[in-house]
Write an enzyme that holds these catalytic residues in place. Structure first.
Site, PDB file in Angstrom:
ATOM      1  N   CYS A  31      38.282  43.458  37.064  1.00  0.00           N
ATOM      2  CA  CYS A  31      38.942  43.610  38.365  1.00  0.00           C
ATOM      3  C   CYS A  31      39.430  42.263  38.893  1.00  0.00           C
ATOM      4  CB  CYS A  31      37.935  44.253  39.331  1.00  0.00           C
ATOM      5  SG  CYS A  31      38.413  44.211  41.060  1.00  0.00           S
ATOM      6  N   CYS A  34      38.503  41.379  42.509  1.00  0.00           N
ATOM      7  CA  CYS A  34      37.067  41.063  42.597  1.00  0.00           C
ATOM      8  C   CYS A  34      36.840  39.584  42.285  1.00  0.00           C
ATOM      9  CB  CYS A  34      36.269  41.908  41.600  1.00  0.00           C
ATOM     10  SG  CYS A  34      36.347  43.686  41.895  1.00  0.00           S
TER      11      CYS A  34
END
Length: 106
Positions: A31, A34
């Site tokens: 991600c 993230c």
């Protein structure tokens, strides 16, 4: 104190039984957003160390808790107080915005 890693096994003791609020960042290695907020969360964890614990849970390695909470998109930050989820923020944001949101919820 830097962020701590929590697992399905340690969630009860590290988050639900914590004597101070815990912000759990649900993330995964693949991600991008993230990874973008990770340094900001590290800094915030040091700046607000006396008020809140910031924990990270890898949803690829731990599926039980994210499933119970209903994590569908990441990054998802959920603030727990006294063992209960009280606020959440979905998606990446600049450090100032993340810190402001968190301080407003504490």
């Amino acid at each position: 104190m830097a962020t701590i890693a929590v697992t399905d096994a340690s969630f009860q003791s590290d988050v639900l039984e914590s004597d101070k609020p815990v912000l759990v960042d649900f993330w995964a290695d693949w991600c991008g957003p993230c990874k973008m907020i990770a340094p900001a969360l590290e800094e915030i964890s040091e700046e607000l160390a006396d008020k809140v614990t910031i924990a990270k849970m890898d949803i690829m390695e731990n599926t039980g808790i994210p499933g119970q909470i209903g994590v569908q998109s990441i990054p998802l930050m959920v603030l727990f107080k006294n063992g209960k989820p009280v606020a959440q923020k979905l998606g990446a944001a600049p450090k100032g915005q993340l810190k402001g949101w968190l301080e407003g919820e504490l």
